[in-house]
Structure formats: structure tokens, C-alpha cells
Design a protein around this motif. Structure first.
Motif, short mmCIF file in Angstrom:
data_model
loop_
_atom_site.label_atom_id
_atom_site.label_comp_id
_atom_site.label_asym_id
_atom_site.label_seq_id
_atom_site.Cartn_x
_atom_site.Cartn_y
_atom_site.Cartn_z
N VAL A 170 25.22 41.63 78.57
CA VAL A 170 26.35 42.34 79.16
C VAL A 170 25.87 42.93 80.47
CG1 VAL A 170 27.97 44.25 78.89
CG2 VAL A 170 27.36 42.84 76.91
N THR A 171 26.66 42.76 81.53
CA THR A 171 26.25 43.26 82.85
C THR A 171 27.27 44.26 83.37
OG1 THR A 171 27.37 41.45 84.00
CG2 THR A 171 25.07 41.12 83.42
N ALA A 172 26.76 45.30 84.02
CA ALA A 172 27.59 46.29 84.73
C ALA A 172 27.19 46.23 86.19
CB ALA A 172 27.36 47.69 84.15
N LEU A 173 28.10 45.71 87.04
CA LEU A 173 27.79 45.48 88.45
C LEU A 173 28.37 46.61 89.29
CD1 LEU A 173 28.42 41.63 88.68
CD2 LEU A 173 26.30 42.87 88.18
N LEU A 174 27.49 47.24 90.07
CA LEU A 174 27.86 48.36 90.94
C LEU A 174 27.97 47.89 92.38
CD1 LEU A 174 25.41 51.00 89.43
CD2 LEU A 174 27.81 50.65 88.84
N GLY A 175 28.65 48.69 93.21
CA GLY A 175 28.83 48.36 94.62
C GLY A 175 30.23 47.83 94.88
N SER A 215 18.19 47.06 97.57
CA SER A 215 19.65 47.03 97.76
C SER A 215 20.37 48.10 96.96
CB SER A 215 20.19 45.66 97.37
OG SER A 215 19.98 45.40 95.99
N MET A 216 19.72 48.69 95.93
CA MET A 216 20.36 49.74 95.14
C MET A 216 20.44 51.06 95.90
SD MET A 216 21.33 48.39 92.30
CE MET A 216 21.58 49.75 91.16
N SER A 222 23.14 46.47 87.66
CA SER A 222 22.66 45.95 88.93
C SER A 222 23.83 45.84 89.91
CB SER A 222 22.01 44.57 88.71
OG SER A 222 21.65 43.96 89.92
N ASP A 223 23.53 45.36 91.12
CA ASP A 223 24.58 45.08 92.10
C ASP A 223 24.83 43.58 92.23
OD1 ASP A 223 22.30 44.26 93.40
OD2 ASP A 223 22.37 45.82 94.93
N VAL A 266 19.12 47.39 71.62
CA VAL A 266 19.62 47.20 72.98
C VAL A 266 18.55 47.58 73.98
CG1 VAL A 266 20.68 49.49 72.94
CG2 VAL A 266 21.42 47.82 74.64
N VAL A 267 18.40 46.78 75.02
CA VAL A 267 17.49 47.07 76.12
C VAL A 267 18.32 47.29 77.38
CG1 VAL A 267 15.63 46.21 77.57
CG2 VAL A 267 15.57 45.79 75.11
N LEU A 268 18.10 48.40 78.07
CA LEU A 268 18.77 48.70 79.33
C LEU A 268 17.87 48.25 80.47
CD1 LEU A 268 20.16 50.63 77.21
CD2 LEU A 268 20.61 52.16 79.15
N LEU A 269 18.32 47.23 81.20
CA LEU A 269 17.55 46.68 82.31
C LEU A 269 18.20 47.14 83.61
CD1 LEU A 269 15.35 44.77 83.41
CD2 LEU A 269 17.00 42.89 83.19
N LEU A 270 17.49 47.99 84.37
CA LEU A 270 18.01 48.57 85.59
C LEU A 270 17.39 47.90 86.82
CD1 LEU A 270 18.72 50.77 83.44
CD2 LEU A 270 18.46 52.45 85.28
#
Length: 582
Positions: free
Chosen positions: A218-223, A98-99, A195-196, A89-93
């Protein structure tokens, strides 16, 4: 381009391998051109190129098929069960500007680091992870590693000032993570993007690259949907028109990518929290083994065997004409029967063994006149290309016509192009015979040595080669060391006329009387002693004599350096290199 090459396991190697194939093709063409010129000079005519273009095309086609097999062509996919060995797994931040939005406390970047730390803590023992970031460009920070603790220690250093380009190009980040994965491995591959959603347009070509790499996203969207203003040194960031910049979470940018790769999108709530258990379950979905410790993997079906088999077929076709020639003329064996004029006087009673390879069964020599035979053989060579049997027959025909130099050219061309060892041996043997006829013993010796090494199992020819080689070596030894004339016998010296020994008139030296034995003895003593009775300075002084004990002590103290002694000897007395050249 990448979509068109999706059936190749290693499309990145297509360009260098294609260039290598073109270089080989150019080298083969150049080698054939030079060989054609050299062969034309040897046989004294056009060597012909009737089937050469076909053979070249067959060889180049075989090389092309081998290149395709090397690229790893695949034909669809299949599902197989493999032992569970962990997850890659690669975690792409997202570290774009905008973050920094504070719509989720304290800001989106802090929430992204906290989420990444939790994922690293929940990975399995056999799982491997890597870190990557993107803003205006993408960067892979670490390779895949099982040391998740070291990656967690790197997280505090990830902020919006890490990359100078503070834009937001998600496609650059997606392409940057591809080298981290091993496409030939069977471990599940996953990319977790934090990411956002403000990442710009993700082209279709990038989505195809993700699908080809069998990478689930898989994406985890913040904001939040309402968004937030971006702080800028105590104020808020404004655009070029002076309006305050408001950053909002966007879902649609990743929707098509996630759907194409079989992933999932997770949205944070207004407090920045994500269903963490569901996220970890989705991350490790493909790595959970069954009761037998196995997992199912979708793997490509290779079919490199087909181009490899076709390459072997083309190579067999390239060798087919020579095989067909041997089947068409099964009696094509070298026969001997022509003795060059004047050779019998050189080899003595067994000169009949020194013979030229006469006609082959494929060329009936006895049924044609010499000019017709030479023209026929030269025409066949021009039409069919170089053939050792025809070249040997042409050489024999030229010998009968008195063209020895041209015959040597034909025999040498036959020796260079022969595929069958018996024909090569016969060609070298004939070259040696011609060299013997012209008195060139060194060239004859070398040719007979080459005939010995190229022997094809013809015992009769081997015996003749051996006899001629032994005779040639003996002739060379006798020429280098001629026998000295025997000294005259005592009876011949007594029979010499006295007047021949009497001094001639007017010869002062001859008028001197012969000294008596006593005088000769005294003169010899004076010559040994030198002037005034002193020892001659040029006379060699005898070495001192050592008794047995001193000699033994001297030998014990002597340092034996065999290598230095040999090197010194070779420098003073180098080995002669007048032997046969192989």
C-alpha cells in the motif's frame, strides 16, 4: 532466478545445501576408492565394482531428494481459516532529497512523519510494526515489534540527511524490508510506502519477490502534480546545466507493483491530507476477524512428502541386492567342518570344537577341486563385489590350499564387510582359529572377543567361541605365570652323595671349618647389631606403638581424600592394559 525458484519455500538455502550435497558426493567417491584399495589388499585381488556405481547413484539420488524436501517445495496455494493473531506491517519512508519540497506545508518529509505516527497509533494490540527508510539505498531500521510507542519516538530522527546517498531508488528500499517478515508465519503481511513517487524504475524481478513473499503493498504518495522547487541553503537546487530542479509527484512508478500484490494507492490533496480512515481500513483489511475470531489466509501447499518418499524408495533399492541374495539362498547358514592341521594338539580332547567356517550353501565346496574353487570364488568376488559369505568360503579354500596368510586377509575382509551378524561372528571366529594355529594367543583372544560381540544367535557357534576364548585365556595366564619347580624333599637331600658336599681341594672358602652353633649365634647377633654393637643403619626401625585412645584421636584428625588417594595410587601403580582389545 528467484522467479524460477518460486516453488521453493527456502530458495536462499539452495546454494549451501547444493554445495553440501556435492561435498558428500565427493566424499563418498573418495571413501569408496580408498575402501576398494584396502579391500583389494585384504583379499589379494580385485574386489569388483559391478553394482557399486548403481548403489552410489542410488545413495546420491536419495540425498538429492532429501535436499529438495529440506528446501520446502510447494505446489500452488490454498485458502485456509486461521485464528486472528494480528498484522505484521513495515513502514517504509522515503528520505531522499525530493522529500524536502514544500509544495505541501511545511514539506513532504514532515507530512510523511506525521502520517507514520498516525498509522502506528491506530494499529491493533496484537499488531507488530517495523521502520525502514530508503534513498540511494535501503535500510531496515528495526525488526518487527509490538512496541509501537518506541517506533513513534524514532520518527523525529528520520530526515533527508539520515542517509548520505541522497538519490532515490525505491527498489533498494523494497528489497531491504523483505528480511523483516517471517514467511513461515500465518499473520497477514503488509508494506506501507510513504513517498512522493520519484523512486526510479522498479524492476520486474523486485515485483516478483514481493509476490513470492505474499506481501501486500500500500502506498501513500505525497506532493502535488505541479511540483515544487527544492530549497538549497537559501537558494534553490539546480541541475548540472544550471536549471532549477522541480520535484513532482509520480504515480506510475508504484502502479504495477500495487496491482500485482493486491494493494492500493492513496494520494494526498494539495494540503497534504490523505483519507486516513480509508488508509487504516486498507492497512488492516486482512487482519479483521469474523464473528468466530478467524481470518482467511492464502497459504502454499507443501509437497515435500513426495521427494522424501522417493528418497526412501531409492534407499530401499540400494539395499535390495543383499536382500535378494538372502532370498535366493535361504539356506545360507555357516557350517563348520574343517580343522587346521596341528590344532588338535593345542586344544586337547575338545579340539573338535575349534573349527573353521567351511562352505556356505551358496558355494558347494565339495563339488570342485581346490584350485578351481579359489578361482571361481575370486571371479565371483570380482564380478559381484564384496560379499561376506563368498569371502569366508574363499578363506576356507585358501586354508585348504595352505595359504594361511591370504586366508586371514579374506576372513578379515569378510568381518569388515559383513551385514549379517552371524557372518561377521563366523569370520572373526575363523581368524581366531588361524591365530591359534600359529601360536598368536593375543590375536586369537581378540578375534574371539570380536566374535562374541558380533554373535548372530547361532548357539552352536556361540558355544565354540566361548570354549576357544576360555582356552585361550587360560593359555595366556599359564604363559605369563609359569609354575615354579617344587623344592627338593628331605629324602632327596639325605641321599645326596657326601662327596658332592665335600669341599674341593684348593678352595679357600671350602677349607674353612663350619662354625659351631654358638659361633653362628654370635655372628648373627653382630650382623644385626652392626659394627661395634651399634644398630644397623639399614635395618628397618619398627613403627611406634599407639594406645587405643591416641589411635582413635589420630584417625579422627585424618583427612580422607579418596579421589586423591586413588589418583596417587594409579600414578604409582598404573592399571595394566594387557587385556583384550575390543
Amino acid at each position: 532466478m528467484n522467479g524460477a525458484l518460486s516453488w521453493l519455500a527456502h530458495p536462499e538455502a539452495l546454494l549451501p545445501l547444493g554445495l553440501a550435497w556435492l561435498c558428500l558426493a565427493a566424499g563418498l567417491a573418495l571413501a569408496h576408492r580408498r575402501g576398494e584399495r584396502g579391500l583389494a589388499a585384504l583379499i589379494g585381488g580385485n574386489p569388483g565394482r559391478a553394482d557399486r556405481s548403481i548403489r552410489d547413484l542410488l545413495v546420491l539420488g536419495a540425498l538429492g531428494l532429501v535436499t529438495i524436501a529440506w528446501l520446502g517445495p510447494t505446489l500452488g496455494h490454498r485458502t485456509t481459516r486461521v485464528p486472528a493473531s494480528g498484522l505484521d506491517v513495515v513502514l517504509l519512508l522515503d528520505v531522499s532529497r525530493s522529500m524536502e519540497a514544500p509544495d505541501v506545508a511545511p514539506d513532504r518529509m514532515a507530512r510523511a512523519r506525521r502520517l507514520a505516527r498516525g498509522v502506528l497509533a491506530r494499529l491493533g494490540e496484537g499488531d507488530r510494526a517495523a521502520l525502514a527508510v530508503f534513498a540511494g539505498r535501503g535500510e531496515l531500521l528495526t525488526p518487527l515489534t509490538a512496541d509501537k510507542g518506541a517506533l513513534a519516538e524514532m520518527l523525529p530522527a528520520l530526515d533527508t540527511e539520515l542517509l548520505r546517498d541522497t538519490g532515490s531508488r525505491g527498489a533498494a528500499g523494497l528489497l531491504a524490508v523483505l528480511p523483516a517478515f517471517d514467511r513461515s508465519g500465518l499473520r497477514p503481511r503488509l508494506l506501507l510506502v510513504v513517498s512522493d513517487g520519484e523512486v526510479g524504475v522498479i524492476p520486474a524481478a523486485v515485483r516478483e519477490r514481493m509476490v513470492e513473499a505474499e506481501l501486500r503493498v500500500v502506498t501513500a504518495l505525497l506532493g502535488t502534480e505541479r511540483g515544487s522547487r527544492l530549497p538549497d541553503h537559501g537558494r534553490y537546487l539546480r541541475d548540472r546545466e544550471g536549471r532549477e530542479v522541480v520535484s513532482q509527484r509520480e504515480v506510475g512508478r508504484f502502479a504495477e507493483l500495487v496491482e500485482a500484490t493486491g494493494g492500493r494507492i492513496f494520494l494526498a490533496d494539495e494540503w497534504g491530507e490523505i483519507d486516513f480512515s480509508a488508509l487504516i481500513g486498507e492497512v488492516r483489511r486482512d487482519a479483521v476477524p469474523d464473528a468466530e475470531g478467524m481470518i482467511e489466509r492464502r497459504v502454499p501447499v507443501p509437497w515435500f512428502g513426495l521427494p522424501a518418499a522417493l528418497a526412501l524408495v531409492l534407499l530401499a533399492l540400494e539395499a535390495w541386492p543383499a536382500a535378494w541374495l538372502r532370498r535366493r539362498h535361504p539356506g545360507a547358514r555357516p557350517r563348520r567342518g574343517v580343522v587346521p592341521s596341528g590344532l588338535a594338539t593345542r586344544v586337547g580332547a575338545r579340539a573338535a570344537l575349534v573349527t573353521l567356517g567351511a562352505g556356505l550353501a551358496i558355494v558347494p565346496l565339495s563339488s570342485r577341486t581346490e584350485p578351481d574353487l579359489r578361482e571361481t570364488l575370486e571371479a565371483r568376488l570380482a564380478a559381484e563385489g564384496p560379499d561376506a559369505g563368498l569371502l569366508i568360503a574363499l578363506g576356507v579354500a585358501r586354508v585348504r590350499a595352505g595359504a594361511s596368510q591370504e586366508a586371514e586377509h579374506a576372513f578379515r575382509a569378510a568381518a569388515m564387510t559383513a551385514r549379517r551378524p552371524e557372518l561377521a561372528a563366523l569370520a572373526w571366529f575363523d581368524l581366531g582359529v588361524l591365530a591359534l594355529e600359529s601360536g598368536r594367543l593375543e590375536e586369537a583372544r581378540d578375534a574371539f572377543f570380536d566374535a562374541t560381540t558380533a554373535s548372530g544367535g547361532d548357539r552352536s557357534l556361540d558355544r565354540e567361541v566361548k570354549f576357544n576364548l576360555e582356552w585361550t585365556l587360560a593359555a595366556l595366564r599359564s604363559r605369563e605365570n609359569p609354575p615354579s619347580p617344587p623344592p627338593p624333599s628331605s629324602s632327596e637331600r639325605e641321599e645326596e652323595p657326601k662327596e658332592s658336599r665335600e669341599p674341593a681341594d684348593g678352595d679357600p672358602e671350602a677349607a674353612e671349618p663350619e662354625p659351631s652353633p654358638e659361633m653362628r649365634t654370635g655372628e648373627e647377633a653382630r650382623e644385626r647389631e652392626g659394627p661395634t654393637g651399634a644398630p644397623d643403619a639399614d635395618a628397618e626401625t619398627p613403627p611406634p606403638t599407639l594406645d587405643a585412645e591416641k589411635a582413635e584421636q589420630w584417625l579422627e584428625n585424618l583427612d580422607d581424600d579418596v579421589r586423591s588417594a586413588l589418583e596417587t595410587r594409579f600414578e604409582k601403580d598404573p592399571v595394566r592394559r594387557d587385556g583384550p582389545r575390543w
